[in-house]
Design a protein around this motif. Sequence first.
Motif, PDB file in Angstrom:
ATOM      1  N   ILE A 163       0.807  -1.178  -0.085  1.00  0.00           N
ATOM      2  CA  ILE A 163       0.058  -0.208   0.023  1.00  0.00           C
ATOM      3  C   ILE A 163       0.757   1.156  -0.083  1.00  0.00           C
ATOM      4  N   SER A 164       0.757   2.039  -1.100  1.00  0.00           N
ATOM      5  CA  SER A 164       1.622   3.160  -1.106  1.00  0.00           C
ATOM      6  C   SER A 164       0.750   4.618  -1.293  1.00  0.00           C
ATOM      7  N   PHE A 165       1.355   5.542  -0.519  1.00  0.00           N
ATOM      8  CA  PHE A 165       0.503   6.850  -0.587  1.00  0.00           C
ATOM      9  C   PHE A 165       1.737   7.912  -0.325  1.00  0.00           C
ATOM     10  N   THR A 166       1.304   9.156  -0.548  1.00  0.00           N
ATOM     11  CA  THR A 166       2.107  10.376  -0.273  1.00  0.00           C
ATOM     12  C   THR A 166       1.142  11.387   0.286  1.00  0.00           C
ATOM     13  N   THR A 167       1.868  12.103   1.368  1.00  0.00           N
ATOM     14  CA  THR A 167       1.109  13.158   2.186  1.00  0.00           C
ATOM     15  C   THR A 167       2.277  14.036   2.274  1.00  0.00           C
ATOM     16  N   GLN A 168       1.739  15.358   2.979  1.00  0.00           N
ATOM     17  CA  GLN A 168       2.540  16.416   3.149  1.00  0.00           C
ATOM     18  C   GLN A 168       3.005  16.626   4.600  1.00  0.00           C
ATOM     19  N   LYS A 169       2.316  15.836   5.484  1.00  0.00           N
ATOM     20  CA  LYS A 169       2.463  16.312   6.837  1.00  0.00           C
ATOM     21  C   LYS A 169       2.878  14.985   7.586  1.00  0.00           C
ATOM     22  N   ILE A 170       3.902  15.112   8.424  1.00  0.00           N
ATOM     23  CA  ILE A 170       4.392  13.741   9.175  1.00  0.00           C
ATOM     24  C   ILE A 170       3.193  13.434  10.188  1.00  0.00           C
ATOM     25  N   THR A 171       2.410  14.291  10.716  1.00  0.00           N
ATOM     26  CA  THR A 171       1.213  13.939  11.592  1.00  0.00           C
ATOM     27  C   THR A 171       0.239  12.921  10.741  1.00  0.00           C
ATOM     28  N   THR A 172      -0.014  13.670   9.431  1.00  0.00           N
ATOM     29  CA  THR A 172      -1.058  12.877   8.582  1.00  0.00           C
ATOM     30  C   THR A 172      -0.403  11.353   8.338  1.00  0.00           C
ATOM     31  N   LEU A 173       0.715  11.433   7.931  1.00  0.00           N
ATOM     32  CA  LEU A 173       1.467   9.957   7.838  1.00  0.00           C
ATOM     33  C   LEU A 173       1.066   8.991   9.009  1.00  0.00           C
ATOM     34  N   ILE A 174       1.617   9.496  10.181  1.00  0.00           N
ATOM     35  CA  ILE A 174       1.598   8.757  11.404  1.00  0.00           C
ATOM     36  C   ILE A 174       0.055   7.992  11.585  1.00  0.00           C
ATOM     37  N   ALA A 175      -0.955   9.137  11.539  1.00  0.00           N
ATOM     38  CA  ALA A 175      -2.445   8.693  11.694  1.00  0.00           C
ATOM     39  C   ALA A 175      -2.922   7.899  10.720  1.00  0.00           C
ATOM     40  N   THR A 176      -2.600   8.065   9.413  1.00  0.00           N
ATOM     41  CA  THR A 176      -2.749   7.083   8.277  1.00  0.00           C
ATOM     42  C   THR A 176      -2.184   5.672   8.743  1.00  0.00           C
ATOM     43  N   VAL A 177      -1.032   5.580   8.680  1.00  0.00           N
ATOM     44  CA  VAL A 177      -0.382   4.187   8.994  1.00  0.00           C
ATOM     45  C   VAL A 177      -0.984   3.478  10.331  1.00  0.00           C
ATOM     46  N   ASP A 178      -1.246   4.348  11.162  1.00  0.00           N
ATOM     47  CA  ASP A 178      -2.084   3.874  12.630  1.00  0.00           C
ATOM     48  C   ASP A 178      -3.291   3.219  12.127  1.00  0.00           C
ATOM     49  N   ASP A 179      -4.186   3.969  11.440  1.00  0.00           N
ATOM     50  CA  ASP A 179      -5.480   3.412  11.073  1.00  0.00           C
ATOM     51  C   ASP A 179      -5.273   2.339  10.118  1.00  0.00           C
ATOM     52  N   LEU A 180      -4.441   2.505   9.256  1.00  0.00           N
ATOM     53  CA  LEU A 180      -4.163   1.346   8.302  1.00  0.00           C
ATOM     54  C   LEU A 180      -3.663   0.050   8.945  1.00  0.00           C
ATOM     55  N   LEU A 181      -2.955   0.171   9.808  1.00  0.00           N
ATOM     56  CA  LEU A 181      -2.365  -1.097  10.684  1.00  0.00           C
ATOM     57  C   LEU A 181      -3.360  -1.736  11.497  1.00  0.00           C
ATOM     58  N   MET A 182      -4.238  -0.796  12.171  1.00  0.00           N
ATOM     59  CA  MET A 182      -5.405  -1.255  12.936  1.00  0.00           C
ATOM     60  C   MET A 182      -6.287  -2.047  12.145  1.00  0.00           C
TER      61      MET A 182
END
Length: 77
Positions: A44-63
């Motif tokens: 699963i690949s994606f691009t974001t501009q904020k590190i906080t968005t990255l962390i939240a997205t990865v957390d949701d995705l892994l859960m």
Amino acid sequence: MRIRTTITMKSPQASMIAEKVALSIAPDNFSGMHTKVVDGIAQISFTTQKITTLIATVDDLLMNARIAEEVVEKTDK
């Protein structure tokens, strides 16, 4: 700043688990997020501009992936 991320999922028990998990959470992909499965390995690949968005997205995705994996393992018995 653009941050590009790829999450790779493999299952030591069966490659089909990784594929089923990835495909079950793919409908939640946001624009610019891509899921591919090759030889039982899901990415699963994606691009974001904020590190906080990255962390939240990865957390949701892994859960969501963990929950999907549990369902797949219970139903495939």
